[in-house]
Design a protein around this motif. Structure first.
Motif, PDB file in Angstrom:
ATOM      1  N   ARG A  48     -11.210  -4.504   3.461  1.00 52.28           N
ATOM      2  CA  ARG A  48     -11.615  -3.397   2.575  1.00 52.28           C
ATOM      3  C   ARG A  48     -12.052  -3.944   1.219  1.00 52.28           C
ATOM      4  O   ARG A  48     -13.032  -3.495   0.646  1.00 52.28           O
ATOM      5  CB  ARG A  48     -10.476  -2.390   2.378  1.00 52.28           C
ATOM      6  CG  ARG A  48     -10.119  -1.569   3.587  1.00 52.28           C
ATOM      7  CD  ARG A  48     -11.138  -0.545   3.948  1.00 52.28           C
ATOM      8  NE  ARG A  48     -11.164   0.497   2.926  1.00 52.28           N
ATOM      9  CZ  ARG A  48     -12.149   1.368   2.794  1.00 52.28           C
ATOM     10  NH1 ARG A  48     -13.180   1.333   3.589  1.00 52.28           N
ATOM     11  NH2 ARG A  48     -12.105   2.272   1.857  1.00 52.28           N
ATOM     12  N   CYS A  49     -11.314  -4.938   0.710  1.00 54.21           N
ATOM     13  CA  CYS A  49     -11.657  -5.542  -0.579  1.00 54.21           C
ATOM     14  C   CYS A  49     -13.018  -6.225  -0.533  1.00 54.21           C
ATOM     15  O   CYS A  49     -13.684  -6.357  -1.555  1.00 54.21           O
ATOM     16  CB  CYS A  49     -10.590  -6.551  -1.008  1.00 54.21           C
ATOM     17  SG  CYS A  49      -9.064  -5.781  -1.538  1.00 54.21           S
TER      18      CYS A  49
ATOM     19  N   ARG B  73      -2.483  -6.177   6.376  1.00 57.47           N
ATOM     20  CA  ARG B  73      -2.988  -7.086   5.341  1.00 57.47           C
ATOM     21  C   ARG B  73      -4.437  -7.480   5.602  1.00 57.47           C
ATOM     22  O   ARG B  73      -5.230  -7.599   4.669  1.00 57.47           O
ATOM     23  CB  ARG B  73      -2.078  -8.303   5.230  1.00 57.47           C
ATOM     24  CG  ARG B  73      -0.755  -7.938   4.582  1.00 57.47           C
ATOM     25  CD  ARG B  73       0.144  -9.119   4.404  1.00 57.47           C
ATOM     26  NE  ARG B  73       1.319  -8.723   3.619  1.00 57.47           N
ATOM     27  CZ  ARG B  73       2.473  -9.340   3.688  1.00 57.47           C
ATOM     28  NH1 ARG B  73       2.624 -10.390   4.464  1.00 57.47           N
ATOM     29  NH2 ARG B  73       3.483  -8.927   2.941  1.00 57.47           N
TER      30      ARG B  73
ATOM     31  N   VAL C  59       0.859  -1.185   0.000  1.00 59.02           N
ATOM     32  CA  VAL C  59       0.000   0.000   0.000  1.00 59.02           C
ATOM     33  C   VAL C  59       0.896   1.236   0.000  1.00 59.02           C
ATOM     34  O   VAL C  59       2.116   1.127   0.088  1.00 59.02           O
ATOM     35  CB  VAL C  59      -0.958   0.022   1.227  1.00 59.02           C
ATOM     36  CG1 VAL C  59      -1.894  -1.179   1.226  1.00 59.02           C
ATOM     37  CG2 VAL C  59      -0.187   0.102   2.531  1.00 59.02           C
TER      38      VAL C  59
ATOM     39  N   ASP D 192      -6.603  -4.561   4.593  1.00 57.73           N
ATOM     40  CA  ASP D 192      -6.696  -4.509   3.131  1.00 57.73           C
ATOM     41  C   ASP D 192      -7.671  -5.570   2.614  1.00 57.73           C
ATOM     42  O   ASP D 192      -8.495  -5.288   1.737  1.00 57.73           O
ATOM     43  CB  ASP D 192      -5.301  -4.698   2.527  1.00 57.73           C
ATOM     44  CG  ASP D 192      -5.238  -4.280   1.076  1.00 57.73           C
ATOM     45  OD1 ASP D 192      -5.854  -3.264   0.704  1.00 57.73           O
ATOM     46  OD2 ASP D 192      -4.565  -4.988   0.302  1.00 57.73           O
TER      47      ASP D 192
ATOM     48  N   THR E 227      -1.648   5.605   2.928  1.00 54.91           N
ATOM     49  CA  THR E 227      -2.655   4.654   3.419  1.00 54.91           C
ATOM     50  C   THR E 227      -2.306   4.219   4.835  1.00 54.91           C
ATOM     51  O   THR E 227      -3.174   4.161   5.705  1.00 54.91           O
ATOM     52  CB  THR E 227      -2.748   3.434   2.473  1.00 54.91           C
ATOM     53  OG1 THR E 227      -3.195   3.882   1.197  1.00 54.91           O
ATOM     54  CG2 THR E 227      -3.702   2.382   3.013  1.00 54.91           C
TER      55      THR E 227
END
Length: 145
Positions: A54-55, A48, A12, A51, A16
């Motif tokens: 978030r996905c 991680r 990232v 992330d 971020t």
């Protein structure tokens, strides 16, 4: 580890990492010598996870709730697990897409480093897009059967 190191390791941007830190998602400490933000080794796993969540479409507020729970007892309520489990078809689809991309890149790399650089034999981007389209069609069809 400093902001830039964590960002690079987590794939990232440094901004971020700073944003997640300001939001209370990534704990840091300050280096008294230079006032840099420093992160421990656990921060990478946390980054991680953020992330990944978030996905899956979770908001930062929802992610913070998950992380607070993890700090308390390391479990999620059944309704949260069920909600995340609804994303399993998407996750499996993304894994297949990334495997396809990795395979294509490996083939392209081998061709580009081959003794004879015959570009007519190199895997094309159009082939990659066609393969990804076929995967999506298959996922869509399986989902509606």
């Amino acid at each position: 580890m400093r902001v830039s190191e964590l960002a690079r390791a987590g794939g990232v941007t440094a901004e971020t990492v700073r944003h997640y830190t300001r939001e209370g998602l990534l704990p840091s400490r300050r280096d008294p010598r230079n006032d840099y933000q420093l992160y421990d080794e656990e921060a990478l796993g946390r980054l991680r996870l953020i992330d990944c969540l978030r996905c899956l479409g979770l908001s930062l507020k929802e992610i913070k709730e998950v992380l607070v729970r993890a700090e308390r007892d390391n479990t999620l309520p059944v309704d949260r697990v069920d909600r995340l489990a609804e994303s399993l078809p998407l996750i499996h689809s993304r894994v297949r897409e990334l495997q396809t991309l990795a395979s294509w890149l490996e083939r392209a790399r081998r061709r580009s480093h081959a003794e004879f650089r015959d570009t007519t034999k190199a895997p094309s981007l159009n082939q990659l897009m066609a393969e990804l389209t076929r995967q999506q069609d298959g996922t869509t069809q399986r989902g509606h059967q």
